[in-house]
Design a protein around this motif. Sequence first.
Motif, short mmCIF file in Angstrom:
data_model
loop_
_atom_site.label_atom_id
_atom_site.label_comp_id
_atom_site.label_asym_id
_atom_site.label_seq_id
_atom_site.Cartn_x
_atom_site.Cartn_y
_atom_site.Cartn_z
N THR A 157 -31.70 -64.61 40.82
CA THR A 157 -32.27 -66.05 41.06
C THR A 157 -30.80 -66.96 40.78
N LEU A 158 -29.60 -66.31 40.57
CA LEU A 158 -28.33 -66.43 41.49
C LEU A 158 -28.33 -66.25 42.55
N GLU A 160 -30.56 -64.60 44.65
CA GLU A 160 -31.30 -65.71 45.83
C GLU A 160 -30.68 -67.08 46.53
N ALA A 161 -30.21 -67.58 44.92
CA ALA A 161 -29.52 -69.07 45.63
C ALA A 161 -28.07 -68.89 46.27
N GLN A 163 -28.23 -66.29 48.69
CA GLN A 163 -29.01 -65.89 50.01
C GLN A 163 -29.44 -66.91 50.59
N SER A 164 -29.75 -67.81 49.80
CA SER A 164 -30.96 -69.05 50.28
C SER A 164 -29.41 -70.01 50.78
N LEU A 165 -28.32 -70.03 50.58
CA LEU A 165 -27.34 -70.89 51.35
C LEU A 165 -26.36 -70.00 52.34
N GLY A 166 -26.71 -68.58 52.04
CA GLY A 166 -26.11 -68.17 53.70
C GLY A 166 -25.45 -66.54 53.19
N ALA A 167 -24.40 -66.11 51.51
CA ALA A 167 -24.66 -65.83 51.81
C ALA A 167 -24.22 -63.97 52.11
N VAL A 256 -25.83 -70.11 32.11
CA VAL A 256 -26.70 -70.85 33.01
C VAL A 256 -27.38 -71.58 32.50
N ARG B 47 -41.59 -67.34 48.55
CA ARG B 47 -40.83 -67.00 48.47
C ARG B 47 -40.82 -66.12 50.31
N PHE B 52 -37.55 -63.98 50.25
CA PHE B 52 -37.11 -63.29 49.40
C PHE B 52 -38.23 -62.08 49.37
N PRO B 72 -33.17 -63.44 54.47
CA PRO B 72 -32.94 -64.43 53.67
C PRO B 72 -31.91 -65.53 53.96
N ASN B 73 -30.64 -64.47 53.77
CA ASN B 73 -28.97 -65.76 54.25
C ASN B 73 -29.31 -66.01 55.70
N VAL B 77 -33.21 -72.28 56.02
CA VAL B 77 -34.10 -72.95 54.82
C VAL B 77 -32.74 -72.74 53.18
N MET B 79 -33.08 -73.95 49.14
CA MET B 79 -34.29 -73.43 48.18
C MET B 79 -34.23 -73.79 46.66
N PHE B 81 -34.34 -73.93 43.18
CA PHE B 81 -35.38 -73.12 41.45
C PHE B 81 -35.68 -73.49 40.67
N ALA B 85 -30.29 -72.29 38.75
CA ALA B 85 -29.56 -70.88 40.00
C ALA B 85 -27.90 -72.25 40.16
N TYR B 98 -20.59 -74.57 48.64
CA TYR B 98 -20.87 -73.27 48.81
C TYR B 98 -21.42 -72.79 49.95
N GLY B 99 -21.88 -73.23 50.32
CA GLY B 99 -22.66 -72.68 51.63
C GLY B 99 -22.36 -73.06 52.74
N ILE B 102 -19.38 -70.09 53.29
CA ILE B 102 -20.13 -69.08 53.97
C ILE B 102 -20.42 -69.80 55.35
N ARG B 103 -21.05 -70.54 55.84
CA ARG B 103 -20.45 -71.36 57.26
C ARG B 103 -19.65 -71.79 58.12
N ARG B 146 -27.31 -79.46 47.07
CA ARG B 146 -26.70 -77.89 46.78
C ARG B 146 -27.75 -77.35 48.48
N ALA B 147 -28.96 -77.18 48.00
CA ALA B 147 -29.60 -76.92 49.11
C ALA B 147 -28.86 -77.76 50.30
N ILE B 150 -26.77 -77.52 53.45
CA ILE B 150 -26.55 -77.21 54.13
C ILE B 150 -26.92 -77.37 55.67
#
Lengths: 260, 353
Positions: A157-158, A160-161, A163-167, A256, B47, B52, B72-73, B77, B79, B81, B85, B98-99, B102-103, B146-147, B150
Amino acid sequence: MRRGNKVWSWFIMIIGILYFFLPLVATFIFSLKAKLGVLSFKAYSNIFADPAFVSNFSYSVLWAVLTIVVGILLFVPTAFLIRLKVPQFRAAVEFITLLPFVVPAIVFVFGLVRTFSQPPLLIVNSPALLVAGYTVLSMPYMYRAVDTGLRSIDVRTLTEAGQSLGAGWGSILFDIILPNIRVAILSGAFLSFAIVIGELVLAQYLAKPAFAPYMALSIQNRAYEPAAMAIVSFALTWAAMGIISLVGRGGGQAQVGGGH
Amino acid sequence: MTHLTLSNITKQFAGSTAVENFNLQVEKGEFVSFLGPSGCGKTTTLRMIAGFEIPTTGTVKIDDIDITDKAPNQRNVGMVFQAYALFPNMTVAQNIGYGLRIRKESKSAIKKTVEEMLALIHLEQKGNSYPHQLSGGQQQRVALARALAIHPQVLLLDEPLSALDAKIRVSLRAEIRAIQRKLGITAIYVTHDQEEALSISDRIVVMLDGKIEQVGTPFEIYNFPQTAFVASFVGTLNTTTAEVVDPGKQLLLMEGIQLETAEGLDGKQKGDKVSIAIRPERFNFIAQERKANILDCQIENITFLGSVVRIQVLVGSNRFYMDTFNNPFLELPKIGDKAQVTCSREAVLVLKA
């Protein structure tokens, strides 16, 4: 009945403590008897004054640091990817990580010498082979420590979290995964350190300077100094353990989730 | 304008089909819920939107751009959870930012957005706290912030409230909906809680065994379920079978009781068996003479549910529930009493399957 159990528990614990500490205390007292008739730290001052001790110990520290670096670079991504992508291989990898316990060090070192003393990989004289060998020997400790650390966090999950933020994978590993298994990595690192400092066979047969062969040689020539060296190596290992618990307490392991 | 398009999506795992021929178009700013029991394919579909999972066949498009094979990155989009997470090693502010980090956005831009997001979720004072210092509800609000930080094209929420207790769930779902409306963001929400889906969504996609059973507004899904599954899954429903007596006049016969329905019986012949459904709240005790839909019954049980009183009646061999508002001045029948209940012809739903 309960009282009887308690007495037994204490009895067994005291026997265990005596079994562990008596030889250590005896060694320590023996190491203090270098000067006739008085207890002194002469043996300690002798070994610290010996340039060969400093040189060999420094080499061992260098090998240990390199082993830890290689171990982290190798085992953290491996354990992470196995947990994330191919969990079905976990049992097989765990078995492989236990092989250094099964294969005697002497067999392992002869295998290394035979394999790498001929082309195409003629590296038997390179320190790289020694570090590679140490990395294999420390694998059960480093891999399992990292794997245990990964088990304490929700890796999938961490990830995927992240990845979803672009990492990307690098950012996920260095920003998210590594900091959250820091204590586990430190545990593996210090255990690897202790293994490398005390390992005799690899360095001796690959003819590289290290603390254990130096100590083995000293035992043949001197009486009190090897005992002092044993105490020094114990003290260093315990200091390493102390650092682990301090870092663990100070930084806090990953948490977590939480209460509602 | 269609914002998110899922076309002919199928996903197979080692021979079993998790999602089959899934088609959906979502408008910009729409809040769509995927509702269904465990294993119905709702999370797998989500997913696939997140990247994913890759569909076995079919395409995912955002603003008409095919993102099916994008990592996914590389999709914009966001997400949220079920397990929050949040990154345990980062503070609330660092998590939210954080997002953006990264950008490679500037520090001042990140700080500004983080402050906006903290204000949006009403946690302005918690920026320097670590996730484990927050309650579950607060953690999920941070995960939402956080979601959103971005500025995602689509926000995905995977059962975000299921780990929370009932009271917080109700308040947080209202907060999520209010934030989604305020930002006008397209949201896909996965839940197995029908009340949650009904209360929060613009549209609901009810799923079973990897397939869509029905897509509609909460009003349509609740009042006009098209299949027996939707009828049984969403709310309480009385279902039974009846025989078509006169398709033209929309007349049915249930254990000798004639029922009129408002639904068309096109394609049905006299004597065909059909599944029918009636919501408990659509029944009334007969107050004035009626010609149709008169059900003689016996009161079997009465349950007090607070604002509603649920009465179990025996109609022939069918046990039906009937809900009536709790009115302390209304005299309720007693258990064992004979009574007559009725419902409007619109209340008699004829199910497709």
